[in-house]
Design a protein around this motif. Sequence first.
Motif, PDB file in Angstrom:
ATOM      1  N   ALA A  24      -3.244  -1.478   4.037  1.00 29.57           N
ATOM      2  CA  ALA A  24      -2.316  -2.021   3.042  1.00 29.57           C
ATOM      3  C   ALA A  24      -2.921  -3.241   2.381  1.00 29.57           C
ATOM      4  O   ALA A  24      -3.649  -4.010   3.003  1.00 29.57           O
ATOM      5  CB  ALA A  24      -0.987  -2.359   3.713  1.00 29.57           C
TER       6      ALA A  24
ATOM      7  N   GLN B 283       0.511   2.611  -8.566  1.00 25.93           N
ATOM      8  CA  GLN B 283       1.418   1.770  -7.778  1.00 25.93           C
ATOM      9  C   GLN B 283       2.668   1.419  -8.581  1.00 25.93           C
ATOM     10  O   GLN B 283       2.673   1.469  -9.812  1.00 25.93           O
ATOM     11  CB  GLN B 283       0.707   0.507  -7.333  1.00 25.93           C
ATOM     12  CG  GLN B 283      -0.534   0.731  -6.484  1.00 25.93           C
ATOM     13  CD  GLN B 283      -0.231   1.460  -5.190  1.00 25.93           C
ATOM     14  OE1 GLN B 283       0.781   1.213  -4.567  1.00 25.93           O
ATOM     15  NE2 GLN B 283      -1.104   2.382  -4.817  1.00 25.93           N
TER      16      GLN B 283
ATOM     17  N   GLY C 241       0.550  -1.502  -1.493  1.00 24.76           N
ATOM     18  CA  GLY C 241       0.246  -0.108  -1.213  1.00 24.76           C
ATOM     19  C   GLY C 241      -0.933   0.010  -0.285  1.00 24.76           C
ATOM     20  O   GLY C 241      -1.618  -0.961   0.033  1.00 24.76           O
ATOM     21  N   ASN C 242      -1.195   1.243   0.143  1.00 29.09           N
ATOM     22  CA  ASN C 242      -2.357   1.547   0.974  1.00 29.09           C
ATOM     23  C   ASN C 242      -3.451   2.143   0.082  1.00 29.09           C
ATOM     24  O   ASN C 242      -3.188   3.097  -0.666  1.00 29.09           O
ATOM     25  CB  ASN C 242      -1.973   2.525   2.081  1.00 29.09           C
ATOM     26  CG  ASN C 242      -0.958   1.929   3.039  1.00 29.09           C
ATOM     27  OD1 ASN C 242      -1.035   0.748   3.346  1.00 29.09           O
ATOM     28  ND2 ASN C 242      -0.024   2.743   3.500  1.00 29.09           N
ATOM     29  N   TYR C 243      -4.611   1.600   0.212  1.00 24.58           N
ATOM     30  CA  TYR C 243      -5.696   1.987  -0.696  1.00 24.58           C
ATOM     31  C   TYR C 243      -6.807   2.663   0.106  1.00 24.58           C
ATOM     32  O   TYR C 243      -7.240   2.148   1.155  1.00 24.58           O
ATOM     33  CB  TYR C 243      -6.239   0.752  -1.424  1.00 24.58           C
ATOM     34  CG  TYR C 243      -5.191   0.060  -2.275  1.00 24.58           C
ATOM     35  CD1 TYR C 243      -4.999   0.442  -3.603  1.00 24.58           C
ATOM     36  CD2 TYR C 243      -4.384  -0.948  -1.750  1.00 24.58           C
ATOM     37  CE1 TYR C 243      -4.049  -0.184  -4.380  1.00 24.58           C
ATOM     38  CE2 TYR C 243      -3.427  -1.565  -2.527  1.00 24.58           C
ATOM     39  CZ  TYR C 243      -3.263  -1.176  -3.849  1.00 24.58           C
ATOM     40  OH  TYR C 243      -2.298  -1.796  -4.613  1.00 24.58           O
TER      41      TYR C 243
END
Length: 575
Positions: free
Chosen positions: A133, A109, A124-126
């Motif tokens: 997000a 990230q 961020g998208n995990y």
Amino acid sequence: MKWLQSVVIKLWGTILLLVSVVLIALTILLLEFFNSFHIEQERGHLAKLGQQVETVFQAHSGLEEGSATAIEITDIYGATLIATSKDNTVETNISEAKAKRIIKELERQNWKAVDGEEGETAIGNYETFNGKAALAYRAPFITESGSGTMYLIEQLTNIEQANEGARQIIQLCVLLAIIGTTVFAFFLSTRITAPLRTIRQAVVEAGEGKFDQSLTQRSRDEIGDLALAFNEMSSQLNQYVTDLDKERHLLSSILRCMADGVLTFSESGELLATNPPAEAFLAGGPVPDELIELFQTVMRKEKEMTVSFEREGRFYIIIVSPLLEQEEQIGAVAVLRDMTEAQQLEKMRADFVANVSHELRTPLVMLQGYSEAIVDGMTESDEATKEFASIIYDESQRLSRLVNDLLDLARMEAGYQEKRIELIDAVPFAKRMVKKFKQMGLEKRVSFEVTGPDVQFEADPDQMDQVMTNLLGNALRYTEDGKIKIEITEDRETISLSVIDSGDGIPEEDVPFVFDRFYKADKARTRGKTGTGIGLAIVANVVRSHDGEVQVESELGKGSVFRIQLPKKQRKRTL
């Protein structure tokens, strides 16, 4: 779809489009603002939560000792805690495997420092959170047992829910704003277009010829100015059309009242317009060949031309002129003049001069001849001289009568003869006139008779004496061994005096002309029966000046009837 071209639709669409664009842009900006605002708040919350966790670790003098308390705190806030030490010890409120996967994702990230704090944050998208997000916070920490790194992860579900609620509220507001804008736009456009529709209707009616209309100026803006300008235009057009109608009617009246015929032709020779005399000339038939040829010549030479011709016993002169419009020849105008009466008048003038010359020459020649004979001593005796003198006297009397008759006739025709109206008794007047001719009647064996009631009528005695003298003189001149009668008749308002003789009579073809000057019926029949030839013309003029009529009936060999009809009372004439 005509309604799409309406000003109302166009104006409403324009306002709605502008408002929609502004509201959509404002919605995007507001959503972005709320999203950023919530994220910034969450960053601050995570940073404070991180400080609390770090404080817990430091208070328990180690990672393992404070992990339980730290996890309880992070669970309260719904966050995920991952704490690692230098010896790779991991303390977390999730499984260790899952925590390691998150750490790997966190390392990829882009971290952003928190203002005024030691930690960093990243969004961020995990994959660990099924691609959702999340907001992450990391910060180093130091305890008595060692140092490490702390990660706090908070999914943005709450922020998304808050944003979704805000989005719905904003969208509802936008929808209400659009509805309000639509209503306002329609109201505004109606207010604007209503007077425009009124003006449009007025323009349509003006196009149909109704120029005497006026619009009410309801406002002082551009539309009000437009209504005022239309009123001025309508007034001017109405005045122009009225003036044009007056000119057209005046021109039409002039053409109708003209004695000359007027024919208008187009460039191709088509007959465009005529007036009544021209229509009478054409009598529903085609245009004469003479006129067509003259029209073609005028169109070719582009100048005015004149031609005369005779048609059905009448004489005409036609003047054809080019019809121009801005120096361009667009047709021709023909003026048709009937010259028949002018020719007849010219013939009458020539005949009059010839007759006067003849009537004057005859006595003058006799005067000259007999006087020369006396002067030259050609008479052999006193009796011959006396006879010549008697002839000279008779011819001078004849010449004097001719001159006097001519003067009387000229005064009558010019209207200079004054009348002295008196009341006349018909029977005594007739008998007095008979008495004047009784001696001459005895010489020709002609008897006289007066019949009818004794009626009174108004007239000029001297002029009536002249009338009866001419009528009785003519009757006696052409009657021998016969009878002359004066017949008196009357009705309610008129009296008739008829002179009836049994003389030679008048040929039928000569009857219509007996009242013309110097006209003598059958010259052979009148040879030797002297007269000036204007007596009956004087009779006709005197009778007409008394508002009467004179008529003649005659048959050759059976005599004639001359009848004058007069009103019993003469109308008063005013100057």
